[in-house]
Design a protein around this motif. Sequence first.
Motif, PDB file in Angstrom:
ATOM      1  N   PHE A  76      46.754  38.357  43.221  1.00  0.00           N
ATOM      2  CA  PHE A  76      47.191  39.742  43.361  1.00  0.00           C
ATOM      3  C   PHE A  76      47.398  40.415  42.010  1.00  0.00           C
ATOM      4  O   PHE A  76      47.152  41.614  41.857  1.00  0.00           O
ATOM      5  CB  PHE A  76      48.471  39.820  44.195  1.00  0.00           C
ATOM      6  N   PHE A  77      47.841  39.640  41.011  1.00  0.00           N
ATOM      7  CA  PHE A  77      48.025  40.213  39.670  1.00  0.00           C
ATOM      8  C   PHE A  77      46.685  40.691  39.106  1.00  0.00           C
ATOM      9  O   PHE A  77      46.580  41.800  38.587  1.00  0.00           O
ATOM     10  CB  PHE A  77      48.652  39.181  38.741  1.00  0.00           C
ATOM     11  N   PHE A  78      45.663  39.857  39.210  1.00  0.00           N
ATOM     12  CA  PHE A  78      44.364  40.233  38.654  1.00  0.00           C
ATOM     13  C   PHE A  78      43.676  41.322  39.453  1.00  0.00           C
ATOM     14  O   PHE A  78      42.827  42.040  38.928  1.00  0.00           O
ATOM     15  CB  PHE A  78      43.465  39.005  38.500  1.00  0.00           C
ATOM     16  N   LEU A  79      44.045  41.455  40.724  1.00  0.00           N
ATOM     17  CA  LEU A  79      43.505  42.551  41.532  1.00  0.00           C
ATOM     18  C   LEU A  79      44.370  43.807  41.432  1.00  0.00           C
ATOM     19  O   LEU A  79      44.035  44.838  42.009  1.00  0.00           O
ATOM     20  CB  LEU A  79      43.395  42.119  43.002  1.00  0.00           C
ATOM     21  N   ALA A  80      45.476  43.703  40.726  1.00  0.00           N
ATOM     22  CA  ALA A  80      46.418  44.817  40.527  1.00  0.00           C
ATOM     23  C   ALA A  80      46.943  45.368  41.848  1.00  0.00           C
ATOM     24  O   ALA A  80      47.034  46.570  42.056  1.00  0.00           O
ATOM     25  CB  ALA A  80      45.795  45.924  39.683  1.00  0.00           C
ATOM     26  N   ILE A  81      47.293  44.465  42.747  1.00  0.00           N
ATOM     27  CA  ILE A  81      47.915  44.829  44.023  1.00  0.00           C
ATOM     28  C   ILE A  81      49.374  44.392  43.907  1.00  0.00           C
ATOM     29  O   ILE A  81      49.705  43.217  44.068  1.00  0.00           O
ATOM     30  CB  ILE A  81      47.208  44.147  45.208  1.00  0.00           C
ATOM     31  N   TRP A  82      50.253  45.334  43.622  1.00  0.00           N
ATOM     32  CA  TRP A  82      51.583  44.977  43.132  1.00  0.00           C
ATOM     33  C   TRP A  82      52.585  44.551  44.191  1.00  0.00           C
ATOM     34  O   TRP A  82      53.379  43.636  43.948  1.00  0.00           O
ATOM     35  CB  TRP A  82      52.131  46.116  42.283  1.00  0.00           C
ATOM     36  N   THR A  83      52.583  45.153  45.362  1.00  0.00           N
ATOM     37  CA  THR A  83      53.570  44.750  46.371  1.00  0.00           C
ATOM     38  C   THR A  83      53.357  43.299  46.813  1.00  0.00           C
ATOM     39  O   THR A  83      54.315  42.507  46.797  1.00  0.00           O
ATOM     40  CB  THR A  83      53.558  45.715  47.571  1.00  0.00           C
ATOM     41  N   PRO A  84      52.146  42.890  47.177  1.00  0.00           N
ATOM     42  CA  PRO A  84      51.947  41.470  47.510  1.00  0.00           C
ATOM     43  C   PRO A  84      52.208  40.540  46.313  1.00  0.00           C
ATOM     44  O   PRO A  84      52.629  39.403  46.498  1.00  0.00           O
ATOM     45  CB  PRO A  84      50.492  41.385  47.951  1.00  0.00           C
ATOM     46  N   PHE A  85      51.949  41.031  45.105  1.00  0.00           N
ATOM     47  CA  PHE A  85      52.244  40.225  43.915  1.00  0.00           C
ATOM     48  C   PHE A  85      53.722  39.885  43.863  1.00  0.00           C
ATOM     49  O   PHE A  85      54.091  38.720  43.675  1.00  0.00           O
ATOM     50  CB  PHE A  85      51.825  40.980  42.646  1.00  0.00           C
TER      51      PHE A  85
END
Length: 76
Positions: free
Chosen positions: A32-41
């Motif tokens: 999720f960090f590398f996809l820049a999806i912050w809530t699931p991160f």
Amino acid sequence: MTPENDPGHGHSPAAWIAVAVSIAGLSAATVFFFLAIWTPFWISMAVFVGGLLLGPLLAAMGYGVRGPKWQPKDTH
């Protein structure tokens, strides 16, 4: 090393569950960090921290190396 003073090296349900949950949370957080999806991160990071807390909690409940609810298998 005798069985009485063997530290167990984490061979217990408490250790295995804590490590499995922590690895799953951190692996998901990395994706999720590398996809820049912050809530699931951040949810995955909370799962990671929860996994770290599971080890001592389960050990206190008796599932640790010398806990009364778990006995090692006889390997001989």
